[in-house]
Design a protein around this motif. Structure first.
Motif, PDB file in Angstrom:
ATOM      1  N   UNK A 209       0.810  -1.217   0.000  1.00 41.47           N
ATOM      2  CA  UNK A 209       0.000   0.000   0.000  1.00 41.47           C
ATOM      3  C   UNK A 209       0.844   1.267   0.000  1.00 41.47           C
ATOM      4  N   UNK A 210       2.171   1.127  -0.159  1.00 44.75           N
ATOM      5  CA  UNK A 210       3.087   2.257  -0.312  1.00 44.75           C
ATOM      6  C   UNK A 210       3.009   3.225   0.857  1.00 44.75           C
ATOM      7  N   UNK A 211       2.879   2.701   2.061  1.00 43.13           N
ATOM      8  CA  UNK A 211       2.751   3.588   3.217  1.00 43.13           C
ATOM      9  C   UNK A 211       4.043   3.700   4.020  1.00 43.13           C
ATOM     10  N   UNK A 212       5.140   3.263   3.424  1.00 43.68           N
ATOM     11  CA  UNK A 212       6.426   3.536   4.043  1.00 43.68           C
ATOM     12  C   UNK A 212       7.060   2.354   4.721  1.00 43.68           C
ATOM     13  N   UNK A 213       8.374   2.349   4.718  1.00 44.46           N
ATOM     14  CA  UNK A 213       9.141   1.295   5.362  1.00 44.46           C
ATOM     15  C   UNK A 213      10.587   1.707   5.423  1.00 44.46           C
ATOM     16  N   UNK A 214      11.457   0.773   5.714  1.00 43.49           N
ATOM     17  CA  UNK A 214      12.863   1.101   5.824  1.00 43.49           C
ATOM     18  C   UNK A 214      13.673  -0.171   5.654  1.00 43.49           C
ATOM     19  N   UNK A 215      14.931  -0.010   5.295  1.00 43.32           N
ATOM     20  CA  UNK A 215      15.870  -1.119   5.315  1.00 43.32           C
ATOM     21  C   UNK A 215      16.788  -0.874   6.505  1.00 43.32           C
ATOM     22  N   UNK A 216      16.726  -1.752   7.496  1.00 42.15           N
ATOM     23  CA  UNK A 216      17.377  -1.526   8.784  1.00 42.15           C
ATOM     24  C   UNK A 216      18.438  -2.589   9.054  1.00 42.15           C
ATOM     25  N   UNK A 217      19.344  -2.310  10.001  1.00 35.49           N
ATOM     26  CA  UNK A 217      20.350  -3.321  10.370  1.00 35.49           C
ATOM     27  C   UNK A 217      19.712  -4.489  11.119  1.00 35.49           C
ATOM     28  N   UNK A 218      20.358  -5.644  11.085  1.00 37.50           N
ATOM     29  CA  UNK A 218      19.947  -6.758  11.920  1.00 37.50           C
ATOM     30  C   UNK A 218      19.960  -6.341  13.390  1.00 37.50           C
ATOM     31  N   UNK A 219      19.034  -6.884  14.150  1.00 39.11           N
ATOM     32  CA  UNK A 219      18.961  -6.579  15.568  1.00 39.11           C
ATOM     33  C   UNK A 219      18.028  -5.429  15.902  1.00 39.11           C
ATOM     34  N   UNK A 220      17.543  -4.710  14.884  1.00 37.28           N
ATOM     35  CA  UNK A 220      16.616  -3.604  15.126  1.00 37.28           C
ATOM     36  C   UNK A 220      15.302  -4.142  15.691  1.00 37.28           C
ATOM     37  N   UNK A 221      14.777  -3.468  16.707  1.00 33.37           N
ATOM     38  CA  UNK A 221      13.490  -3.857  17.296  1.00 33.37           C
ATOM     39  C   UNK A 221      12.378  -3.482  16.322  1.00 33.37           C
ATOM     40  N   UNK A 222      11.934  -4.444  15.525  1.00 31.47           N
ATOM     41  CA  UNK A 222      10.962  -4.148  14.476  1.00 31.47           C
ATOM     42  C   UNK A 222       9.561  -3.928  15.030  1.00 31.47           C
ATOM     43  N   UNK A 223       9.259  -4.442  16.214  1.00 32.18           N
ATOM     44  CA  UNK A 223       7.942  -4.192  16.801  1.00 32.18           C
ATOM     45  C   UNK A 223       7.778  -2.715  17.145  1.00 32.18           C
ATOM     46  N   UNK A 224       8.785  -2.138  17.810  1.00 30.03           N
ATOM     47  CA  UNK A 224       8.699  -0.706  18.117  1.00 30.03           C
ATOM     48  C   UNK A 224       8.697   0.112  16.840  1.00 30.03           C
ATOM     49  N   UNK A 225       9.506  -0.303  15.887  1.00 27.76           N
ATOM     50  CA  UNK A 225       9.548   0.396  14.606  1.00 27.76           C
ATOM     51  C   UNK A 225       8.165   0.441  13.962  1.00 27.76           C
ATOM     52  N   UNK A 226       7.480  -0.697  13.913  1.00 23.90           N
ATOM     53  CA  UNK A 226       6.159  -0.723  13.279  1.00 23.90           C
ATOM     54  C   UNK A 226       5.169   0.142  14.032  1.00 23.90           C
ATOM     55  N   UNK A 227       5.248   0.133  15.369  1.00 24.61           N
ATOM     56  CA  UNK A 227       4.346   0.959  16.174  1.00 24.61           C
ATOM     57  C   UNK A 227       4.569   2.440  15.893  1.00 24.61           C
ATOM     58  N   UNK A 228       5.838   2.859  15.818  1.00 29.66           N
ATOM     59  CA  UNK A 228       6.120   4.268  15.543  1.00 29.66           C
ATOM     60  C   UNK A 228       5.684   4.657  14.132  1.00 29.66           C
TER      61      UNK A 228
END
Length: 247
Positions: A209-228
């Protein structure tokens, strides 16, 4: 914004940036040079550090390396990054390295092997330009999104800049994300992204749906990322789209 940065400039000899980059608030384009006023350009600016490796070093030392049954390319890249990365406080340096990374990943020789009808060299030029500025976006290891600019919303920014219709926008988005599903391009992308902080985790939304994302390093807390991401994406995506309303 909690960080103040001086205006930054990216100059690429023998390349003329599309003048429509002037549509983005905080960007100024003149021929081969783009200048960014951080206080106007960024939606969120809470960090002034990036981890990088010089592209020439990556191209010489890492790109020729092959994975084996005992050493996956991701592990090789992680170890290489741990041994060679450095911190920079200069966003212009990040942009210069990113230009080299994405000029490599979206070079014309890929046109015959993409498996996507209708992609041209001009589309690859667009991908290089937009991708370069995505390198300034940043997610911290704890999942906090610390730097967000308009190119976080890759496809919609491209649509605004290049006056693309919907099918062409989707085409660019497919090429951009296709590296994760084409094994040869994925391996190439893992190696190349070592120059930009070892960004190896594809953190985009699960639906196209083209609503944004990122390419992040391993170990990134993806749950907090998705919430933000859920808290800001609609408002800031609307802002990106508004840049094209008075073009």
């Amino acid at each position: 914004m909690s960080v103040t940065l001086a205006p930054m400039t990216l100059t690429i000899p023998d390349h003329r940036f599309d003048s429509r980059w002037n549509r983005i608030t905080g960007m100024s384009v003149e021929g081969d040079t783009i200048t960014i006023n951080p206080q106007e350009y960024f939606f969120r600016l809470e960090s002034d550090t990036w981890r990088v490796i010089d592209w020439d070093q990556v191209a010489t030392e890492l790109l020729p390396v092959e994975e084996t049954c005992e050493s996956a390319i991701e592990q090789i890249a992680l170890e290489y990054f741990a041994q060679n990365a450095r911190i920079t406080h200069d966003p212009a340096e990040v942009l210069a390295i990113a230009w080299q990374v994405y000029s490599h990943l979206f070079r014309e020789e890929h046109l015959d092997s993409l498996g996507i009808d209708g992609v041209t060299a001009d589309h690859l030029r667009m991908l290089v330009e937009v991708s370069t500025f995505t390198a300034l976006n940043k997610v911290e290891d704890d999942g906090h999104i610390s730097i967000v600019g308009p190119t976080w919303f890759f496809a919609d920014t491209a649509q605004v800049i290049y006056d693309l219709d919907e099918p062409t926008t989707e085409l660019l988005d497919e090429v951009f994300h296709g590296a994760w599903f084409n094994e040869y391009r994925r391996i190439e992308g893992v190696k190349a992204h070592a120059a930009l902080g070892g960004r190896l985790v594809h953190g985009c939304q699960s639906a196209p749906d083209r609503r944004g994302g990122v390419v992040a390093p391993y170990g990134t807390d993806m749950n907090r990322f998705r919430d933000e991401l859920d808290t800001f994406r609609d408002a800031w995506l609307t802002t990106v789209r508004s840049y094209g309303e008075h073009a």
